[in-house]
Design a protein around this motif. Sequence first.
Motif, short mmCIF file in Angstrom:
data_model
loop_
_atom_site.label_atom_id
_atom_site.label_comp_id
_atom_site.label_asym_id
_atom_site.label_seq_id
_atom_site.Cartn_x
_atom_site.Cartn_y
_atom_site.Cartn_z
N ASN A 63 26.84 49.23 52.72
CA ASN A 63 26.99 49.70 54.03
C ASN A 63 28.32 51.31 53.27
O ASN A 63 29.29 51.50 53.48
N GLY A 64 27.53 52.05 52.33
CA GLY A 64 27.48 52.81 51.85
C GLY A 64 28.70 53.36 50.79
O GLY A 64 29.87 53.70 50.61
N GLN A 65 29.41 51.97 50.34
CA GLN A 65 30.54 52.10 49.42
C GLN A 65 30.33 50.76 48.68
O GLN A 65 29.74 49.58 49.06
N TYR A 66 31.39 50.72 47.36
CA TYR A 66 31.27 49.66 46.32
C TYR A 66 32.12 48.61 46.56
O TYR A 66 33.22 48.94 47.29
N TRP A 67 32.15 47.20 46.94
CA TRP A 67 32.71 46.11 46.88
C TRP A 67 32.88 45.56 45.41
O TRP A 67 32.66 44.79 45.00
N LEU A 68 34.10 45.67 45.47
CA LEU A 68 34.50 44.61 43.68
C LEU A 68 35.74 43.57 44.73
O LEU A 68 36.46 44.09 44.33
N TYR A 69 34.94 42.66 44.23
CA TYR A 69 35.99 41.13 43.83
C TYR A 69 36.39 40.73 42.66
O TYR A 69 35.55 40.91 41.61
N TYR A 70 37.90 40.48 42.21
CA TYR A 70 37.92 39.98 40.91
C TYR A 70 39.50 38.89 41.05
O TYR A 70 38.99 39.10 41.58
N SER A 71 39.13 38.53 40.27
CA SER A 71 39.84 36.87 39.43
C SER A 71 41.35 37.89 38.90
O SER A 71 41.33 38.41 37.76
N ALA A 72 42.66 37.31 39.67
CA ALA A 72 43.79 37.37 38.55
C ALA A 72 43.66 35.68 38.07
O ALA A 72 43.96 34.91 39.41
N ASN A 77 45.12 26.95 37.22
CA ASN A 77 44.82 27.37 38.83
C ASN A 77 45.66 27.83 39.62
O ASN A 77 44.79 27.84 41.10
N HIS A 78 46.50 28.58 38.93
CA HIS A 78 47.47 29.39 39.92
C HIS A 78 46.41 30.77 39.74
O HIS A 78 47.26 31.75 38.87
N SER A 79 45.85 31.24 40.79
CA SER A 79 44.72 32.12 40.71
C SER A 79 44.74 32.80 42.31
O SER A 79 45.20 32.12 43.59
N ALA A 80 44.38 33.47 41.76
CA ALA A 80 43.56 34.59 43.12
C ALA A 80 42.47 35.85 43.37
O ALA A 80 41.73 36.08 42.08
N ILE A 81 41.81 35.13 43.99
CA ILE A 81 40.93 36.64 43.94
C ILE A 81 40.50 38.12 44.99
O ILE A 81 41.35 37.65 46.41
N PHE A 82 40.82 39.34 44.37
CA PHE A 82 41.19 40.15 45.61
C PHE A 82 39.82 41.22 45.50
O PHE A 82 38.72 40.86 44.74
N LEU A 83 39.93 42.16 46.32
CA LEU A 83 39.20 43.58 47.04
C LEU A 83 39.47 43.94 46.68
O LEU A 83 41.12 44.38 47.12
N ALA A 84 38.80 44.98 46.50
CA ALA A 84 38.61 46.44 46.46
C ALA A 84 36.95 47.05 46.65
O ALA A 84 36.63 46.85 46.53
N THR A 85 37.15 47.98 47.51
CA THR A 85 36.19 49.28 48.07
C THR A 85 36.59 50.39 47.02
O THR A 85 37.40 51.20 46.76
#
Length: 267
Positions: free
Chosen positions: A53-62, A68-76
């Motif tokens: 949809n015309g942009q880059y989608w970045l999912y990444y882990s912290a 397993n105290h962890s999270a997945i975040f999104l940036a565009t």
Amino acid sequence: LMVHTGNDVAIKTSTDRINWRNAGVAFPGGASWTFPYTNGSRNLWAGDISFHNGQYWLYYSASTFGSNHSAIFLATSPTGASGSWANRGLVIESRTSDNFNAIDPNLVVDDQGRWWLSFGSFWSGIKLIQLNPSNGLRMDGTIRSIASRGGGAIEAPYIFRHGGYYYLWVSWDLCCKGASSTYRIMVGRSTSITGPYLDRTGRDMNAGGGTQVLASHDAVRGPGHQAVLGDSDGDILVYHYYDASNGAALLGINRIGYDSADWPFVF
């Protein structure tokens, strides 16, 4: 365009899949919103990048190693360039009381245009959640299980559609030990995005199934955390491995072939 584990999410670019150049980081000013999961470290893991949809989608882990105290975040981003990434927030988190680990994300769009995120590492295995295509965040509270080794070493899922199947690629055994790494790349497949994913012998990946595609050989040690790229000249397997002689972390890229029964191999 490639992202990989590193401080503030490292970016590399290439025009020929052979020569890669450093292109900065996604978050030059840091990503302070990840600190509760990284204990303040700027090292962010296992980015998954795609263009829709015309942009880059970045999912990444912290996270931190072994937790397993962890999270997945999104940036565009409209361009993918360093500093152009907008934080779109938390997608899913796991706590120490959970039986899963929210790292190693991979976005897949199915043949009906639905968006899904596979993720997971160790604990109860690989999970799948549905996303809202309008914002890339969770559609609902359902978490599906699609692969497990009963608490054993499985992580780095990547779902890729070829022909009439969705192929679930995973990494088994141990990463990140240099030349001693035992990482290897396994696969199963399903006609449905939600599974069940079966290996070549018909064993469900939720019951420890998986068909090996690539393991340590010659100077290559611990190939894993694979991605599959459908390029103009066919499907490409991208992964990291370690040099047997000095333990250096290197990038591996192989072409994928499919046999007469549509099972993948590399050459």
